[in-house]
Design an enzyme around this catalytic site. Sequence first.
Site, PDB file in Angstrom:
ATOM      1  N   CYS B 290      56.033 -51.165 -21.049  1.00  0.00           N
ATOM      2  CA  CYS B 290      57.412 -51.463 -21.422  1.00  0.00           C
ATOM      3  C   CYS B 290      57.396 -49.743 -22.190  1.00  0.00           C
ATOM      4  O   CYS B 290      58.286 -48.979 -21.212  1.00  0.00           O
ATOM      5  CB  CYS B 290      58.519 -51.614 -22.053  1.00  0.00           C
ATOM      6  SG  CYS B 290      59.516 -51.489 -22.603  1.00  0.00           S
ATOM      7  N   CYS B 441      45.869 -41.384 -16.674  1.00  0.00           N
ATOM      8  CA  CYS B 441      46.924 -41.655 -17.120  1.00  0.00           C
ATOM      9  C   CYS B 441      47.716 -41.522 -18.159  1.00  0.00           C
ATOM     10  O   CYS B 441      46.940 -40.016 -18.902  1.00  0.00           O
ATOM     11  CB  CYS B 441      46.369 -43.617 -16.482  1.00  0.00           C
ATOM     12  SG  CYS B 441      45.567 -44.189 -17.957  1.00  0.00           S
TER      13      CYS B 441
END
Lengths: 134, 485
Positions: B290, B441
Amino acid sequence: MSEVILSREILRELEEIGKRAYPDEGCAILLGDTDNPGIKEVKELKNTEDKEFSKSFFQVNPIEILDIEKEKNAVITGFFHTHPDQRAVLSKEDEDYMIPGIIYVVMSIVKGSFADIRAYVKEPDCGGIREFDI
Amino acid sequence: MKVYISATLRNFFGRNPVIEISENNIKEILDKLTDEYPEAEKILFDEEGNLRKFVQIYVGDENKTQKEFWSDEIKDNSEVLLLPAVAGGAPRESIISDDRRKAVFFDDSEVERFGRHLLLKDIGVKGQKRIKAARVAVIGAGALGSPVIQYLAAAGVGTIKVIDFDEVKIENLQSQVIHTSRDLNRPKVASAKDKVRNINRNIDFEAANVKLEADNIVSEIDGYDLVIDCSDNFKARYLINDACVLCKIPLVFGAIYQFEGQVGIFNLDGGPCYRCQFPAPPESGLVPTCAEGGAISPLPGIIGSIQANEALKLIIGIGEHLDGKFLTIDSLYLTSKILKIKKNHSCPICSAGAGITGVEDFDYEEFCGLKEEEQEIPVEGYTPEELAAKIESGEPITIVDVREPHERAILRFPNAIVIPIGQLARRKNELNPEQDTVFICKEGKRSILAINTLREAGYAGPLYNLKGGVDAMKDIVFSHEGAWL
Protein backbone atom coordinates in the site's frame (compact mmCIF):
# COMPACT_ATOMS: atom_id res chain seq x y z
CA MET A 1 -42.13 -23.46 -5.85
CA SER A 2 -40.71 -20.81 -3.58
CA GLU A 3 -43.24 -20.78 -0.78
CA VAL A 4 -44.45 -23.05 1.97
CA ILE A 5 -48.12 -22.96 2.92
CA LEU A 6 -48.90 -23.65 6.55
CA SER A 7 -52.50 -23.80 7.74
CA ARG A 8 -53.34 -21.99 10.98
CA GLU A 9 -53.83 -25.37 12.61
CA ILE A 10 -50.37 -26.62 11.57
CA LEU A 11 -48.79 -23.34 12.66
CA ARG A 12 -50.52 -23.64 16.05
CA GLU A 13 -49.27 -27.20 16.45
CA LEU A 14 -45.71 -26.15 15.66
CA GLU A 15 -45.96 -23.28 18.13
CA GLU A 16 -47.19 -25.65 20.81
CA ILE A 17 -44.27 -28.01 20.17
CA GLY A 18 -41.83 -25.10 20.45
CA LYS A 19 -43.40 -23.76 23.65
CA ARG A 20 -43.54 -27.20 25.26
CA ALA A 21 -39.89 -27.86 24.54
CA TYR A 22 -38.72 -24.40 25.69
CA PRO A 23 -36.02 -23.70 26.86
CA ASP A 24 -34.81 -26.76 24.92
CA GLU A 25 -35.02 -27.12 21.16
CA GLY A 26 -38.22 -28.81 19.96
CA CYS A 27 -38.44 -30.76 16.71
CA ALA A 28 -41.02 -32.41 14.46
CA ILE A 29 -41.46 -34.11 11.13
CA LEU A 30 -43.73 -32.49 8.52
CA LEU A 31 -45.79 -34.90 6.46
CA GLY A 32 -47.83 -34.57 3.28
CA ASP A 33 -49.59 -37.14 1.16
CA THR A 34 -48.97 -38.50 -2.29
CA ASP A 35 -51.71 -36.35 -3.88
CA ASN A 36 -50.59 -33.15 -2.25
CA PRO A 37 -46.99 -32.70 -1.12
CA GLY A 38 -47.89 -29.73 1.12
CA ILE A 39 -47.73 -30.00 4.92
CA LYS A 40 -50.80 -31.93 6.07
CA GLU A 41 -49.63 -33.36 9.34
CA VAL A 42 -47.09 -32.66 12.06
CA LYS A 43 -45.61 -35.32 14.25
CA GLU A 44 -43.46 -34.30 17.18
CA LEU A 45 -40.04 -35.95 17.40
CA LYS A 46 -38.01 -36.64 20.50
CA ASN A 47 -34.92 -34.47 20.89
CA THR A 48 -32.31 -37.07 21.93
CA GLU A 49 -29.56 -34.49 22.48
CA ASP A 50 -28.00 -34.58 25.96
CA LYS A 51 -29.73 -32.30 28.45
CA GLU A 52 -26.51 -30.30 28.73
CA PHE A 53 -26.72 -29.26 25.07
CA SER A 54 -30.45 -29.47 24.25
CA LYS A 55 -30.97 -25.72 24.70
CA SER A 56 -28.89 -25.11 21.59
CA PHE A 57 -28.87 -28.42 19.71
CA PHE A 58 -31.23 -31.18 18.66
CA GLN A 59 -30.90 -34.61 17.14
CA VAL A 60 -33.40 -37.32 16.35
CA ASN A 61 -33.04 -41.09 16.41
CA PRO A 62 -33.20 -42.08 12.70
CA ILE A 63 -35.07 -45.27 13.63
CA GLU A 64 -37.92 -43.03 14.84
CA ILE A 65 -38.05 -41.47 11.35
CA LEU A 66 -37.96 -44.96 9.80
CA ASP A 67 -40.89 -46.10 11.94
CA ILE A 68 -42.95 -43.05 10.94
CA GLU A 69 -42.12 -43.63 7.28
CA LYS A 70 -43.24 -47.23 7.41
CA GLU A 71 -46.27 -46.65 9.61
CA LYS A 72 -47.69 -43.60 7.88
CA ASN A 73 -46.64 -44.35 4.30
CA ALA A 74 -46.77 -40.57 3.95
CA VAL A 75 -44.64 -38.15 1.98
CA ILE A 76 -42.00 -36.51 4.16
CA THR A 77 -42.19 -32.85 3.24
CA GLY A 78 -39.81 -31.47 5.80
CA PHE A 79 -38.49 -31.13 9.30
CA PHE A 80 -39.15 -28.51 11.94
CA HIS A 81 -37.10 -27.33 14.89
CA THR A 82 -37.00 -24.38 17.23
CA HIS A 83 -34.30 -21.94 18.28
CA PRO A 84 -35.03 -20.95 21.89
CA ASP A 85 -34.19 -17.26 22.46
CA GLN A 86 -32.36 -17.17 19.12
CA ARG A 87 -33.19 -15.96 15.65
CA ALA A 88 -34.96 -18.20 13.16
CA VAL A 89 -31.91 -18.33 10.92
CA LEU A 90 -29.97 -21.45 10.02
CA SER A 91 -26.84 -22.22 11.96
CA LYS A 92 -23.86 -23.83 10.24
CA GLU A 93 -24.87 -27.06 11.98
CA ASP A 94 -28.41 -26.79 10.58
CA GLU A 95 -27.07 -26.27 7.06
CA ASP A 96 -24.76 -29.28 7.26
CA TYR A 97 -27.65 -31.58 8.18
CA MET A 98 -30.07 -30.35 5.50
CA ILE A 99 -31.11 -32.90 2.88
CA PRO A 100 -31.50 -31.30 -0.58
CA GLY A 101 -35.12 -30.73 -1.59
CA ILE A 102 -36.54 -31.19 1.92
CA ILE A 103 -38.16 -28.16 3.61
CA TYR A 104 -36.66 -27.10 6.93
CA VAL A 105 -38.89 -24.87 9.05
CA VAL A 106 -37.20 -23.00 11.90
CA MET A 107 -39.16 -21.20 14.62
CA SER A 108 -37.75 -18.65 17.05
CA ILE A 109 -39.21 -18.97 20.55
CA VAL A 110 -38.26 -16.01 22.71
CA LYS A 111 -38.98 -16.17 26.45
CA GLY A 112 -41.36 -19.05 25.80
CA SER A 113 -43.42 -17.29 23.12
CA PHE A 114 -43.50 -17.45 19.35
CA ALA A 115 -41.25 -14.78 17.76
CA ASP A 116 -40.54 -15.75 14.15
CA ILE A 117 -40.82 -18.62 11.69
CA ARG A 118 -38.82 -19.18 8.50
CA ALA A 119 -38.44 -21.95 5.93
CA TYR A 120 -35.36 -23.01 3.99
CA VAL A 121 -34.50 -25.53 1.28
CA LYS A 122 -31.08 -26.74 0.17
CA GLU A 123 -30.61 -26.75 -3.60
CA PRO A 124 -30.82 -30.21 -5.24
CA ASP A 125 -27.09 -30.23 -6.02
CA CYS A 126 -26.11 -29.56 -2.38
CA GLY A 127 -25.20 -26.04 -3.48
CA GLY A 128 -26.80 -22.95 -1.93
CA ILE A 129 -29.73 -22.64 0.45
CA ARG A 130 -32.88 -20.72 -0.43
CA GLU A 131 -35.29 -19.16 2.01
CA PHE A 132 -38.95 -19.83 1.15
CA ASP A 133 -41.87 -17.56 1.97
CA ILE A 134 -44.34 -18.92 4.48
CA MET B 1 -29.41 -58.22 0.21
CA LYS B 2 -32.04 -55.48 0.61
CA VAL B 3 -31.02 -51.85 0.93
CA TYR B 4 -33.84 -49.70 2.30
CA ILE B 5 -33.75 -46.07 1.14
CA SER B 6 -35.46 -43.55 3.42
CA ALA B 7 -38.29 -41.56 1.83
CA THR B 8 -36.19 -38.44 2.48
CA LEU B 9 -33.38 -39.73 0.21
CA ARG B 10 -35.44 -41.69 -2.28
CA ASN B 11 -35.56 -38.96 -4.96
CA PHE B 12 -31.87 -39.58 -5.65
CA PHE B 13 -32.40 -43.34 -6.14
CA GLY B 14 -35.16 -43.37 -8.76
CA ARG B 15 -37.78 -43.17 -5.98
CA ASN B 16 -37.08 -46.81 -5.11
CA PRO B 17 -37.80 -47.70 -1.47
CA VAL B 18 -35.82 -50.94 -1.64
CA ILE B 19 -32.90 -51.86 -3.87
CA GLU B 20 -31.61 -55.43 -4.13
CA ILE B 21 -27.81 -55.61 -4.10
CA SER B 22 -25.52 -58.66 -4.08
CA GLU B 23 -22.50 -56.90 -2.44
CA ASN B 24 -21.87 -57.75 1.20
CA ASN B 25 -20.10 -54.79 2.77
CA ILE B 26 -21.07 -51.12 3.04
CA LYS B 27 -18.19 -49.83 0.91
CA GLU B 28 -19.16 -52.07 -2.01
CA ILE B 29 -22.86 -51.35 -1.52
CA LEU B 30 -22.25 -47.59 -1.71
CA ASP B 31 -20.05 -48.05 -4.81
CA LYS B 32 -22.75 -50.13 -6.48
CA LEU B 33 -25.49 -47.63 -5.58
CA THR B 34 -23.56 -44.67 -6.95
CA ASP B 35 -22.71 -46.63 -10.11
CA GLU B 36 -26.39 -47.33 -10.70
CA TYR B 37 -27.58 -43.88 -9.60
CA PRO B 38 -24.78 -41.43 -10.51
CA GLU B 39 -26.74 -38.39 -9.33
CA ALA B 40 -26.76 -39.88 -5.83
CA GLU B 41 -22.97 -39.69 -5.55
CA LYS B 42 -22.95 -35.90 -5.22
CA ILE B 43 -25.75 -36.12 -2.69
CA LEU B 44 -24.13 -38.79 -0.52
CA PHE B 45 -20.54 -37.52 -0.65
CA ASP B 46 -18.94 -34.09 -0.39
CA GLU B 47 -16.09 -32.77 -2.58
CA GLU B 48 -13.53 -34.61 -0.44
CA GLY B 49 -15.35 -37.92 -0.76
CA ASN B 50 -16.66 -37.88 2.84
CA LEU B 51 -20.19 -39.06 3.57
CA ARG B 52 -22.38 -36.00 4.09
CA LYS B 53 -23.59 -35.31 7.61
CA PHE B 54 -27.27 -35.78 6.74
CA VAL B 55 -26.84 -39.46 5.81
CA GLN B 56 -26.69 -42.35 8.28
CA ILE B 57 -26.11 -46.00 7.46
CA TYR B 58 -27.66 -48.69 9.64
CA VAL B 59 -27.40 -52.43 9.42
CA GLY B 60 -30.52 -53.64 11.21
CA ASP B 61 -30.68 -51.41 14.27
CA GLU B 62 -26.93 -50.79 14.47
CA ASN B 63 -25.42 -47.51 13.34
CA LYS B 64 -22.59 -48.26 10.89
CA THR B 65 -22.12 -44.74 9.52
CA GLN B 66 -18.46 -44.50 10.53
CA LYS B 67 -16.03 -45.55 7.80
CA GLU B 68 -14.33 -48.06 10.09
CA PHE B 69 -17.37 -50.37 9.67
CA TRP B 70 -17.54 -50.14 5.89
CA SER B 71 -15.37 -53.17 5.18
CA ASP B 72 -17.15 -55.43 7.69
CA GLU B 73 -18.94 -58.36 6.10
CA ILE B 74 -22.72 -58.15 6.31
CA LYS B 75 -24.85 -61.29 6.59
CA ASP B 76 -27.13 -62.05 3.61
CA ASN B 77 -30.33 -61.80 5.61
CA SER B 78 -29.50 -58.36 7.05
CA GLU B 79 -31.21 -55.18 5.93
CA VAL B 80 -29.04 -52.15 5.18
CA LEU B 81 -30.79 -48.84 5.83
CA LEU B 82 -29.92 -45.47 4.31
CA LEU B 83 -31.49 -43.06 6.78
CA PRO B 84 -31.50 -39.29 7.30
CA ALA B 85 -29.54 -37.67 10.11
CA VAL B 86 -31.93 -35.09 11.49
CA ALA B 87 -30.06 -32.68 13.72
CA GLY B 88 -29.01 -29.08 14.07
CA GLY B 89 -28.14 -26.33 16.44
CA ALA B 90 -29.04 -22.75 17.23
CA PRO B 91 -26.79 -20.06 15.78
CA ARG B 92 -24.45 -18.49 18.32
CA GLU B 93 -26.09 -15.18 18.90
CA SER B 94 -23.04 -13.19 19.84
CA ILE B 95 -19.34 -13.63 20.49
CA ILE B 96 -20.04 -12.20 23.96
CA SER B 97 -21.63 -14.68 26.35
CA ASP B 98 -24.85 -13.92 28.23
CA ASP B 99 -23.01 -14.20 31.55
CA ARG B 100 -20.61 -11.42 30.57
CA ARG B 101 -23.45 -9.31 29.23
CA LYS B 102 -25.40 -9.69 32.44
CA ALA B 103 -22.39 -8.56 34.50
CA VAL B 104 -22.43 -5.12 32.79
CA PHE B 105 -24.27 -2.08 34.15
CA PHE B 106 -24.76 1.47 32.85
CA ASP B 107 -24.76 4.74 34.72
CA ASP B 108 -27.01 7.67 33.73
CA SER B 109 -24.36 9.32 31.57
CA GLU B 110 -23.91 6.12 29.58
CA VAL B 111 -27.65 5.82 29.00
CA GLU B 112 -27.58 9.37 27.65
CA ARG B 113 -24.40 8.84 25.59
CA PHE B 114 -25.59 5.65 23.88
CA GLY B 115 -29.24 6.68 23.54
CA ARG B 116 -29.18 6.34 19.73
CA HIS B 117 -28.07 2.73 20.05
CA LEU B 118 -30.54 1.98 22.82
CA LEU B 119 -33.35 3.19 20.58
CA LEU B 120 -32.54 0.56 17.94
CA LYS B 121 -34.59 -2.61 18.39
CA ASP B 122 -31.70 -4.79 17.23
CA ILE B 123 -29.22 -3.25 19.68
CA GLY B 124 -31.10 -1.98 22.72
CA VAL B 125 -29.80 -2.41 26.27
CA LYS B 126 -28.82 -6.04 25.62
CA GLY B 127 -26.67 -5.17 22.59
CA GLN B 128 -25.09 -2.14 24.22
CA LYS B 129 -24.13 -4.23 27.25
CA ARG B 130 -22.43 -6.68 24.92
CA ILE B 131 -20.53 -3.82 23.30
CA LYS B 132 -19.37 -2.61 26.70
CA ALA B 133 -18.35 -6.13 27.74
CA ALA B 134 -16.34 -6.70 24.54
CA ARG B 135 -12.53 -6.84 24.42
CA VAL B 136 -11.22 -6.08 20.93
CA ALA B 137 -7.62 -6.05 19.67
CA VAL B 138 -6.93 -3.78 16.70
CA ILE B 139 -3.67 -4.52 14.89
CA GLY B 140 -2.41 -1.41 13.15
CA ALA B 141 -3.16 2.21 13.99
CA GLY B 142 -2.72 3.41 10.43
CA ALA B 143 -5.15 4.06 7.61
CA LEU B 144 -7.62 1.27 8.41
CA GLY B 145 -7.00 1.41 12.14
CA SER B 146 -8.00 5.09 12.23
CA PRO B 147 -11.74 4.62 11.54
CA VAL B 148 -11.85 1.23 13.26
CA ILE B 149 -10.43 2.49 16.57
CA GLN B 150 -12.51 5.67 16.61
CA TYR B 151 -15.81 3.96 15.74
CA LEU B 152 -15.25 1.19 18.26
CA ALA B 153 -14.54 3.83 20.89
CA ALA B 154 -17.54 5.92 19.89
CA ALA B 155 -19.79 2.84 19.97
CA GLY B 156 -18.65 2.09 23.52
CA VAL B 157 -16.48 -1.04 23.18
CA GLY B 158 -15.30 -1.56 26.76
CA THR B 159 -11.71 -2.64 26.11
CA ILE B 160 -9.74 -1.67 23.02
CA LYS B 161 -6.16 -2.82 22.59
CA VAL B 162 -4.16 -1.20 19.79
CA ILE B 163 -0.95 -2.84 18.60
CA ASP B 164 1.46 -0.84 16.40
CA PHE B 165 5.22 -0.32 16.52
CA ASP B 166 5.37 2.68 14.20
CA GLU B 167 5.58 6.45 14.69
CA VAL B 168 3.46 9.09 12.98
CA LYS B 169 5.07 10.47 9.82
CA ILE B 170 3.98 13.37 7.65
CA GLU B 171 2.92 11.07 4.80
CA ASN B 172 0.58 9.22 7.17
CA LEU B 173 -1.63 12.27 7.62
CA GLN B 174 -3.19 11.93 4.16
CA SER B 175 -5.22 8.89 5.20
CA GLN B 176 -4.58 8.11 8.88
CA VAL B 177 -7.19 10.45 10.27
CA ILE B 178 -6.72 9.44 13.90
CA HIS B 179 -3.37 11.31 13.87
CA THR B 180 -2.79 15.04 13.41
CA SER B 181 0.18 17.30 12.71
CA ARG B 182 0.70 17.63 16.48
CA ASP B 183 1.34 13.87 16.67
CA LEU B 184 4.29 13.80 14.25
CA ASN B 185 7.12 11.53 15.45
CA ARG B 186 4.97 10.20 18.34
CA PRO B 187 4.19 6.47 18.61
CA LYS B 188 0.93 5.80 16.78
CA VAL B 189 -0.48 3.96 19.78
CA ALA B 190 0.10 7.05 21.98
CA SER B 191 -1.65 9.27 19.46
CA ALA B 192 -4.54 6.78 19.18
CA LYS B 193 -4.82 6.62 22.98
CA ASP B 194 -5.25 10.39 23.20
CA LYS B 195 -8.01 10.36 20.59
CA VAL B 196 -9.87 7.54 22.33
CA ARG B 197 -9.61 9.34 25.67
CA ASN B 198 -11.09 12.42 24.03
CA ILE B 199 -14.03 10.32 22.80
CA ASN B 200 -14.73 8.42 26.01
CA ARG B 201 -12.52 8.33 29.11
CA ASN B 202 -14.30 5.24 30.44
CA ILE B 203 -12.88 3.02 27.73
CA ASP B 204 -10.09 0.75 28.87
CA PHE B 205 -7.45 1.50 26.22
CA GLU B 206 -4.43 -0.78 26.07
CA ALA B 207 -1.49 0.43 23.98
CA ALA B 208 1.10 -2.07 22.72
CA ASN B 209 3.98 -0.28 21.03
CA VAL B 210 5.48 -3.51 19.70
CA LYS B 211 6.13 -5.14 16.35
CA LEU B 212 4.19 -8.38 16.09
CA GLU B 213 6.35 -11.40 15.45
CA ALA B 214 5.83 -15.15 15.78
CA ASP B 215 7.24 -15.11 19.32
CA ASN B 216 4.94 -12.43 20.75
CA ILE B 217 1.67 -12.39 18.79
CA VAL B 218 -0.10 -15.09 20.78
CA SER B 219 0.54 -13.37 24.10
CA GLU B 220 -0.59 -10.03 22.62
CA ILE B 221 -3.99 -11.25 21.31
CA ASP B 222 -4.85 -14.17 23.60
CA GLY B 223 -7.93 -13.51 25.71
CA TYR B 224 -9.55 -10.99 23.37
CA ASP B 225 -12.98 -11.61 21.86
CA LEU B 226 -12.11 -10.33 18.42
CA VAL B 227 -9.08 -9.27 16.41
CA ILE B 228 -9.33 -6.64 13.68
CA ASP B 229 -6.55 -6.82 11.11
CA CYS B 230 -5.66 -3.30 9.98
CA SER B 231 -2.13 -4.21 8.93
CA ASP B 232 -0.61 -3.40 5.55
CA ASN B 233 1.58 -6.35 4.59
CA PHE B 234 1.31 -10.05 3.83
CA LYS B 235 3.61 -11.27 6.59
CA ALA B 236 1.43 -9.60 9.22
CA ARG B 237 -1.77 -10.93 7.61
CA TYR B 238 -0.64 -14.56 7.69
CA LEU B 239 0.81 -14.18 11.18
CA ILE B 240 -2.42 -12.62 12.49
CA ASN B 241 -4.60 -15.21 10.75
CA ASP B 242 -2.60 -18.13 12.07
CA ALA B 243 -2.46 -16.80 15.62
CA CYS B 244 -6.23 -16.18 15.56
CA VAL B 245 -6.87 -19.76 14.41
CA LEU B 246 -4.62 -21.16 17.16
CA CYS B 247 -6.19 -18.91 19.83
CA LYS B 248 -9.71 -19.55 18.44
CA ILE B 249 -10.40 -15.84 18.01
CA PRO B 250 -12.57 -14.58 15.13
CA LEU B 251 -10.84 -12.15 12.79
CA VAL B 252 -12.20 -9.16 10.88
CA PHE B 253 -9.86 -8.66 7.95
CA GLY B 254 -9.44 -5.51 5.87
CA ALA B 255 -7.08 -4.40 3.12
CA ILE B 256 -6.80 -1.49 0.69
CA TYR B 257 -4.87 -0.80 -2.48
CA GLN B 258 -5.19 2.34 -4.61
CA PHE B 259 -8.99 2.53 -5.14
CA GLU B 260 -9.97 -0.98 -4.06
CA GLY B 261 -10.66 -2.49 -0.69
CA GLN B 262 -11.48 -5.89 0.81
CA VAL B 263 -13.27 -6.97 3.99
CA GLY B 264 -13.90 -10.48 5.32
CA ILE B 265 -14.54 -12.35 8.55
CA PHE B 266 -12.39 -15.39 9.18
CA ASN B 267 -12.19 -18.14 11.78
CA LEU B 268 -15.66 -17.57 13.23
CA ASP B 269 -16.83 -20.75 14.98
CA GLY B 270 -14.42 -22.91 12.98
CA GLY B 271 -15.32 -21.25 9.67
CA PRO B 272 -12.80 -20.65 6.87
CA CYS B 273 -9.61 -18.75 7.61
CA TYR B 274 -7.54 -16.35 5.47
CA ARG B 275 -5.29 -19.21 4.32
CA CYS B 276 -8.32 -21.19 3.09
CA GLN B 277 -8.85 -18.49 0.46
CA PHE B 278 -5.24 -17.38 0.01
CA PRO B 279 -2.96 -20.37 0.67
CA ALA B 280 0.17 -18.36 -0.16
CA PRO B 281 1.05 -14.70 -0.67
CA PRO B 282 1.92 -13.37 -4.14
CA GLU B 283 5.60 -13.56 -5.02
CA SER B 284 7.61 -10.96 -3.15
CA GLY B 285 7.83 -7.74 -5.12
CA LEU B 286 5.10 -8.68 -7.57
CA VAL B 287 2.37 -6.73 -5.79
CA PRO B 288 3.38 -3.28 -4.55
CA THR B 289 2.54 -2.65 -0.90
CA CYS B 290 0.00 0.00 0.00
CA ALA B 291 2.93 2.31 0.78
CA GLU B 292 4.30 1.74 -2.72
CA GLY B 293 1.00 1.59 -4.60
CA GLY B 294 -0.81 4.34 -2.72
CA ALA B 295 -4.49 4.64 -1.80
CA ILE B 296 -7.05 7.42 -2.13
CA SER B 297 -7.65 9.14 1.23
CA PRO B 298 -11.27 8.17 1.97
CA LEU B 299 -10.83 4.51 0.94
CA PRO B 300 -9.53 3.35 4.34
CA GLY B 301 -12.40 5.31 5.86
CA ILE B 302 -14.88 3.24 3.82
CA ILE B 303 -13.21 -0.11 4.40
CA GLY B 304 -12.33 0.54 8.05
CA SER B 305 -15.90 1.67 8.77
CA ILE B 306 -17.21 -1.60 7.30
CA GLN B 307 -14.72 -3.51 9.46
CA ALA B 308 -15.95 -1.66 12.56
CA ASN B 309 -19.58 -2.30 11.55
CA GLU B 310 -18.92 -6.03 11.07
CA ALA B 311 -17.13 -6.15 14.43
CA LEU B 312 -20.08 -4.53 16.20
CA LYS B 313 -22.56 -6.90 14.49
CA LEU B 314 -20.54 -9.89 15.72
CA ILE B 315 -20.42 -8.43 19.22
CA ILE B 316 -24.13 -7.59 19.35
CA GLY B 317 -25.16 -10.75 17.48
CA ILE B 318 -27.30 -9.21 14.75
CA GLY B 319 -27.67 -9.15 11.00
CA GLU B 320 -25.94 -10.94 8.19
CA HIS B 321 -22.19 -10.70 8.23
CA LEU B 322 -19.18 -11.59 6.13
CA ASP B 323 -18.41 -14.92 7.78
CA GLY B 324 -17.21 -17.17 4.96
CA LYS B 325 -17.56 -14.27 2.56
CA PHE B 326 -15.24 -11.69 1.10
CA LEU B 327 -16.44 -8.22 0.14
CA THR B 328 -14.50 -6.31 -2.50
CA ILE B 329 -15.22 -2.66 -3.22
CA ASP B 330 -13.97 -0.57 -6.12
CA SER B 331 -14.31 3.04 -5.00
CA LEU B 332 -13.32 4.40 -8.41
CA TYR B 333 -16.27 2.88 -10.28
CA LEU B 334 -18.48 2.29 -7.21
CA THR B 335 -18.88 -1.42 -7.74
CA SER B 336 -18.80 -4.13 -5.13
CA LYS B 337 -19.19 -7.87 -4.98
CA ILE B 338 -19.26 -10.57 -2.33
CA LEU B 339 -17.34 -13.79 -2.95
CA LYS B 340 -18.11 -16.97 -1.03
CA ILE B 341 -15.18 -18.57 0.73
CA LYS B 342 -15.19 -22.30 1.36
CA LYS B 343 -13.27 -23.93 4.15
CA ASN B 344 -10.23 -25.68 2.71
CA HIS B 345 -10.16 -29.14 4.22
CA SER B 346 -6.44 -29.39 3.62
CA CYS B 347 -5.68 -25.92 5.03
CA PRO B 348 -2.28 -26.09 6.80
CA ILE B 349 -3.56 -24.11 9.80
CA CYS B 350 -7.31 -24.66 10.30
CA SER B 351 -8.07 -28.13 8.91
CA ALA B 352 -8.36 -31.24 11.05
CA GLY B 353 -4.89 -32.48 10.09
CA ALA B 354 -3.24 -29.06 10.09
CA GLY B 355 0.54 -29.10 9.77
CA ILE B 356 1.09 -25.78 11.54
CA THR B 357 0.48 -26.16 15.26
CA GLY B 358 2.39 -23.12 16.50
CA VAL B 359 3.36 -19.83 14.88
CA GLU B 360 6.91 -20.07 16.28
CA ASP B 361 7.59 -23.09 14.08
CA PHE B 362 6.59 -21.41 10.83
CA ASP B 363 9.03 -19.22 8.88
CA TYR B 364 6.88 -16.25 7.83
CA GLU B 365 9.86 -14.37 6.37
CA GLU B 366 10.61 -17.21 3.98
CA PHE B 367 6.92 -17.89 3.24
CA CYS B 368 6.42 -14.26 2.22
CA GLY B 369 9.68 -14.18 0.22
CA LEU B 370 11.30 -11.62 2.51
CA LYS B 371 14.63 -13.38 2.95
CA GLU B 372 16.85 -11.79 0.34
CA GLU B 373 19.82 -13.94 1.27
CA GLU B 374 17.84 -17.03 0.36
CA GLN B 375 17.25 -15.95 -3.24
CA GLU B 376 18.09 -18.85 -5.57
CA ILE B 377 20.54 -16.66 -7.44
CA PRO B 378 22.21 -13.89 -5.41
CA VAL B 379 21.56 -10.48 -6.87
CA GLU B 380 24.42 -8.00 -6.97
CA GLY B 381 23.60 -4.42 -6.24
CA TYR B 382 24.86 -0.87 -6.03
CA THR B 383 24.35 1.38 -3.07
CA PRO B 384 22.85 4.77 -3.96
CA GLU B 385 26.33 6.31 -3.49
CA GLU B 386 27.96 3.78 -5.86
CA LEU B 387 25.32 4.32 -8.52
CA ALA B 388 25.59 8.11 -8.12
CA ALA B 389 29.39 7.90 -8.57
CA LYS B 390 28.97 5.86 -11.78
CA ILE B 391 26.43 8.35 -13.14
CA GLU B 392 28.70 11.29 -12.22
CA SER B 393 31.72 9.66 -13.90
CA GLY B 394 29.79 9.22 -17.14
CA GLU B 395 30.44 5.49 -17.21
CA PRO B 396 28.13 3.85 -19.79
CA ILE B 397 25.34 2.07 -17.88
CA THR B 398 21.73 1.23 -18.68
CA ILE B 399 19.20 2.11 -15.99
CA VAL B 400 15.86 0.29 -16.18
CA ASP B 401 12.95 1.68 -14.15
CA VAL B 402 10.32 -1.00 -13.34
CA ARG B 403 8.10 1.28 -11.24
CA GLU B 404 4.41 1.96 -11.95
CA PRO B 405 3.56 5.10 -13.98
CA HIS B 406 2.13 6.88 -10.91
CA GLU B 407 5.35 6.26 -9.00
CA ARG B 408 7.47 7.64 -11.82
CA ALA B 409 5.21 10.69 -11.98
CA ILE B 410 6.16 11.56 -8.39
CA LEU B 411 9.89 11.16 -8.93
CA ARG B 412 11.39 10.64 -12.36
CA PHE B 413 14.74 8.86 -12.50
CA PRO B 414 16.84 10.74 -15.10
CA ASN B 415 17.97 8.84 -18.20
CA ALA B 416 16.26 5.61 -17.19
CA ILE B 417 14.39 3.49 -19.70
CA VAL B 418 11.02 2.16 -18.59
CA ILE B 419 10.20 -1.54 -18.97
CA PRO B 420 7.40 -3.13 -16.92
CA ILE B 421 8.40 -6.44 -15.30
CA GLY B 422 5.85 -8.32 -17.41
CA GLN B 423 7.56 -7.19 -20.63
CA LEU B 424 11.18 -7.77 -19.60
CA ALA B 425 11.63 -11.22 -21.10
CA ARG B 426 10.16 -10.12 -24.42
CA ARG B 427 12.15 -6.87 -24.56
CA LYS B 428 15.50 -8.18 -23.34
CA ASN B 429 17.07 -7.37 -26.73
CA GLU B 430 16.69 -3.67 -25.90
CA LEU B 431 19.44 -4.11 -23.30
CA ASN B 432 23.16 -4.09 -24.09
CA PRO B 433 24.81 -7.20 -22.60
CA GLU B 434 28.23 -5.52 -22.99
CA GLN B 435 27.49 -2.91 -20.34
CA ASP B 436 26.11 -2.86 -16.78
CA THR B 437 22.32 -2.70 -16.43
CA VAL B 438 20.93 -1.33 -13.15
CA PHE B 439 17.31 -1.98 -12.17
CA ILE B 440 15.46 0.48 -9.99
CA CYS B 441 12.12 0.48 -8.17
CA LYS B 442 10.80 2.27 -5.10
CA GLU B 443 12.34 0.11 -2.37
CA GLY B 444 14.71 -2.21 -4.21
CA LYS B 445 12.51 -5.34 -3.98
CA ARG B 446 10.60 -5.44 -7.27
CA SER B 447 13.90 -4.74 -9.06
CA ILE B 448 15.28 -8.04 -7.65
CA LEU B 449 12.28 -9.83 -9.11
CA ALA B 450 12.99 -8.08 -12.43
CA ILE B 451 16.60 -9.28 -12.46
CA ASN B 452 15.59 -12.87 -11.66
CA THR B 453 12.94 -12.73 -14.38
CA LEU B 454 15.48 -11.59 -16.93
CA ARG B 455 17.99 -14.26 -15.90
CA GLU B 456 15.33 -16.93 -16.21
CA ALA B 457 14.67 -15.62 -19.72
CA GLY B 458 18.31 -16.34 -20.57
CA TYR B 459 19.80 -12.83 -20.49
CA ALA B 460 23.55 -13.15 -19.88
CA GLY B 461 24.69 -9.53 -19.42
CA PRO B 462 25.66 -8.02 -16.04
CA LEU B 463 22.60 -7.04 -13.96
CA TYR B 464 22.62 -4.92 -10.80
CA ASN B 465 19.99 -3.83 -8.32
CA LEU B 466 19.75 -0.35 -6.78
CA LYS B 467 19.84 -1.22 -3.07
CA GLY B 468 17.02 0.45 -1.16
CA GLY B 469 15.48 1.72 -4.41
CA VAL B 470 14.68 5.26 -5.34
CA ASP B 471 13.68 5.95 -1.72
CA ALA B 472 17.30 5.50 -0.66
CA MET B 473 18.50 7.74 -3.49
CA LYS B 474 16.52 10.77 -2.32
CA ASP B 475 19.33 12.23 -0.25
CA ILE B 476 21.95 11.95 -2.99
CA VAL B 477 23.06 15.32 -4.31
CA PHE B 478 24.42 15.46 -7.84
CA SER B 479 26.98 18.15 -8.54
CA HIS B 480 25.09 19.49 -11.56
CA GLU B 481 21.52 19.57 -10.31
CA GLY B 482 21.49 19.91 -6.53
CA ALA B 483 19.22 17.80 -4.35
CA TRP B 484 16.99 15.30 -6.05
CA LEU B 485 13.68 16.19 -4.61
